[in-house]
Design a protein around this motif. Structure first.
Motif, PDB file in Angstrom:
ATOM      1  N   UNK A 129       0.809  -1.220   0.000  1.00  0.00           N
ATOM      2  CA  UNK A 129       0.000   0.000   0.000  1.00  0.00           C
ATOM      3  C   UNK A 129       0.844   1.273   0.000  1.00  0.00           C
ATOM      4  N   UNK A 130       2.124   1.164   0.298  1.00  0.00           N
ATOM      5  CA  UNK A 130       2.964   2.363   0.393  1.00  0.00           C
ATOM      6  C   UNK A 130       3.023   3.172  -0.904  1.00  0.00           C
ATOM      7  N   UNK A 131       3.092   2.547  -2.079  1.00  0.00           N
ATOM      8  CA  UNK A 131       3.130   3.357  -3.319  1.00  0.00           C
ATOM      9  C   UNK A 131       1.910   4.261  -3.495  1.00  0.00           C
ATOM     10  N   UNK A 132       0.763   3.888  -2.931  1.00  0.00           N
ATOM     11  CA  UNK A 132      -0.426   4.727  -3.073  1.00  0.00           C
ATOM     12  C   UNK A 132      -0.202   6.083  -2.414  1.00  0.00           C
ATOM     13  N   UNK A 133       0.260   6.071  -1.183  1.00  0.00           N
ATOM     14  CA  UNK A 133       0.456   7.334  -0.481  1.00  0.00           C
ATOM     15  C   UNK A 133       1.671   8.095  -0.952  1.00  0.00           C
ATOM     16  N   UNK A 134       2.784   7.387  -1.184  1.00  0.00           N
ATOM     17  CA  UNK A 134       4.008   8.068  -1.598  1.00  0.00           C
ATOM     18  C   UNK A 134       3.871   8.672  -2.986  1.00  0.00           C
ATOM     19  N   UNK A 135       3.129   8.001  -3.863  1.00  0.00           N
ATOM     20  CA  UNK A 135       2.935   8.547  -5.207  1.00  0.00           C
ATOM     21  C   UNK A 135       2.137   9.835  -5.195  1.00  0.00           C
ATOM     22  N   UNK A 136       1.100   9.898  -4.359  1.00  0.00           N
ATOM     23  CA  UNK A 136       0.281  11.115  -4.287  1.00  0.00           C
ATOM     24  C   UNK A 136       1.084  12.271  -3.711  1.00  0.00           C
ATOM     25  N   UNK A 137       1.896  12.000  -2.704  1.00  0.00           N
ATOM     26  CA  UNK A 137       2.711  13.060  -2.094  1.00  0.00           C
ATOM     27  C   UNK A 137       3.763  13.564  -3.077  1.00  0.00           C
ATOM     28  N   UNK A 138       4.347  12.675  -3.841  1.00  0.00           N
ATOM     29  CA  UNK A 138       5.351  13.085  -4.825  1.00  0.00           C
ATOM     30  C   UNK A 138       4.749  13.966  -5.907  1.00  0.00           C
ATOM     31  N   UNK A 139       3.515  13.711  -6.274  1.00  0.00           N
ATOM     32  CA  UNK A 139       2.858  14.571  -7.266  1.00  0.00           C
ATOM     33  C   UNK A 139       2.745  15.997  -6.747  1.00  0.00           C
ATOM     34  N   UNK A 140       2.320  16.159  -5.505  1.00  0.00           N
ATOM     35  CA  UNK A 140       2.197  17.499  -4.934  1.00  0.00           C
ATOM     36  C   UNK A 140       3.558  18.177  -4.807  1.00  0.00           C
ATOM     37  N   UNK A 141       4.580  17.401  -4.473  1.00  0.00           N
ATOM     38  CA  UNK A 141       5.914  17.993  -4.305  1.00  0.00           C
ATOM     39  C   UNK A 141       6.513  18.412  -5.647  1.00  0.00           C
ATOM     40  N   UNK A 142       6.402  17.577  -6.656  1.00  0.00           N
ATOM     41  CA  UNK A 142       6.999  17.898  -7.957  1.00  0.00           C
ATOM     42  C   UNK A 142       6.234  19.006  -8.665  1.00  0.00           C
ATOM     43  N   UNK A 143       4.929  19.059  -8.457  1.00  0.00           N
ATOM     44  CA  UNK A 143       4.150  20.143  -9.059  1.00  0.00           C
ATOM     45  C   UNK A 143       4.235  21.428  -8.235  1.00  0.00           C
ATOM     46  N   UNK A 144       4.877  21.348  -7.055  1.00  0.00           N
ATOM     47  CA  UNK A 144       5.036  22.497  -6.154  1.00  0.00           C
ATOM     48  C   UNK A 144       3.683  23.126  -5.805  1.00  0.00           C
ATOM     49  N   UNK A 145       2.781  22.264  -5.371  1.00  0.00           N
ATOM     50  CA  UNK A 145       1.458  22.729  -4.965  1.00  0.00           C
ATOM     51  C   UNK A 145       1.572  23.355  -3.577  1.00  0.00           C
ATOM     52  N   UNK A 146       1.018  24.536  -3.429  1.00  0.00           N
ATOM     53  CA  UNK A 146       1.042  25.247  -2.147  1.00  0.00           C
ATOM     54  C   UNK A 146      -0.374  25.693  -1.789  1.00  0.00           C
ATOM     55  N   UNK A 147      -0.671  25.863  -0.510  1.00  0.00           N
ATOM     56  CA  UNK A 147      -2.011  26.326  -0.124  1.00  0.00           C
ATOM     57  C   UNK A 147      -2.258  27.760  -0.583  1.00  0.00           C
TER      58      UNK A 147
END
Length: 296
Positions: free
Chosen positions: A66-84
């Motif tokens: 199950x780890x790839x599910x959470x780590x993949x979503x977090x990496x998307x936000x980090x690489x796209x530099x999503x900020x509040x």
């Protein structure tokens, strides 16, 4: 006249002796009942430890998948530099716990993180979703007005992606529009160790305004919305798996400690029981010998 004076004294001595014997028997009986109770408790804790060990083995195996599910979503936000967004103060915190206890401070740790944030300035714009009755029970008394939704029947069976999808659907249909949020959960480290961690939550507006979103080719609003829904379910599924593994390992450790404590208590009660019984026997022998000596 001599026998009239002695008879009441003899009766009084006999009554005192009988009373002492009854007290000794009552003490032995109470110790015996408590000893039996502690032994039964030890059997229960040992059984729960064995069950938790089996569940922990399965939970750890499923966590790796199950780890790839959470780590993949977090990496998307980090690489796209999503900020509040700066103009949006509404926040959402999701407490990932379960309905079951006897597992140490697993649920208390998650609730403490959220309780600390709610006690800080600006908490009036924060809402909480409790996954599991344990977090609701801890936060309800002081911060009940911040809770907008509670998910029950968590922890009785191993979590599945269907469970995570239902929780995500309830969050999206709650009507609360937030700019930023966190999924607070227990991150498994080892059999005897875990720590509180969090996963970020962003609104669709924040993702669309990310500076490096173009890295993932041209995405329209429908695709982003679909991905946001899947991403939320994936992170919830990952947090559920991490929490389940941490909970089973903590319960296994707690039941092991409880069994050891019960064993120590059994030893102490057994020693007390033997000493009390020996004192009763010694006292009765003294009374017999003293009576025989008085007759001589």
């Amino acid at each position: 006249m001599f026998w009239v004076r002695v008879a009441p004294a003899a009766a009084q001595v006999t009554a005192v002796v009988n009373l002492q014997q009854n007290m000794d028997m009552a003490t032995l009986k109470s110790i015996s009942i408590r000893l039996k109770s502690v032994k039964n408790i030890q059997k229960i804790t040992q059984s729960m430890k064995m069950v938790s060990a089996a569940k922990y083995t399965r939970a750890e195996r499923e966590l790796k998948a199950a780890r790839p599910y959470g780590e993949g979503a977090v990496q998307f936000y980090e690489r796209a530099e999503v900020t509040p967004p700066e103009d949006e103060n509404k926040q959402l915190y999701i407490a990932m716990t379960s309905d079951r206890g006897l597992c140490g401070a697993v649920h208390t740790g998650v609730s403490k993180v959220i309780r600390t944030r709610l006690s800080e300035p600006g908490a009036e714009n924060i809402k909480v979703i409790c996954v599991g009755d344990k977090s609701r029970a801890i936060l309800q008394r002081l911060y009940g007005k911040h809770i907008i939704c509670v998910a029950n029947e968590i922890g009785r069976l191993p979590p599945t992606f269907t469970d995570a999808a239902k929780i995500a659907s309830a969050i999206l249909s709650s009507g609360y529009e937030f700019g930023y949020g966190k999924i607070v959960y227990n991150k498994f480290k080892s059999v005897v160790s875990y720590e509180q961690s969090n996963l970020p939550l962003f609104s669709q507006k924040s993702v669309q305004s990310a500076p490096k979103l173009a890295t993932y080719d041209s995405l329209d609003s429908e695709v982003i919305q679909s991905y946001m829904e899947f991403s939320l379910a994936s992170m919830l599924f990952y947090a559920l798996k991490e929490g389940a593994c941490s909970e089973q390992s903590a319960r296994m450790t707690a039941m092991d400690n409880a069994s050891k404590n019960a064993g120590e208590m059994i030893d102490k009660l057994t020693l007390t029981f033997n000493r009390t019984r020996q004192a009763v026997i010694t006292r009765e022998l003294i009374e017999i010998i003293s009576g025989a000596a008085a007759l001589d």
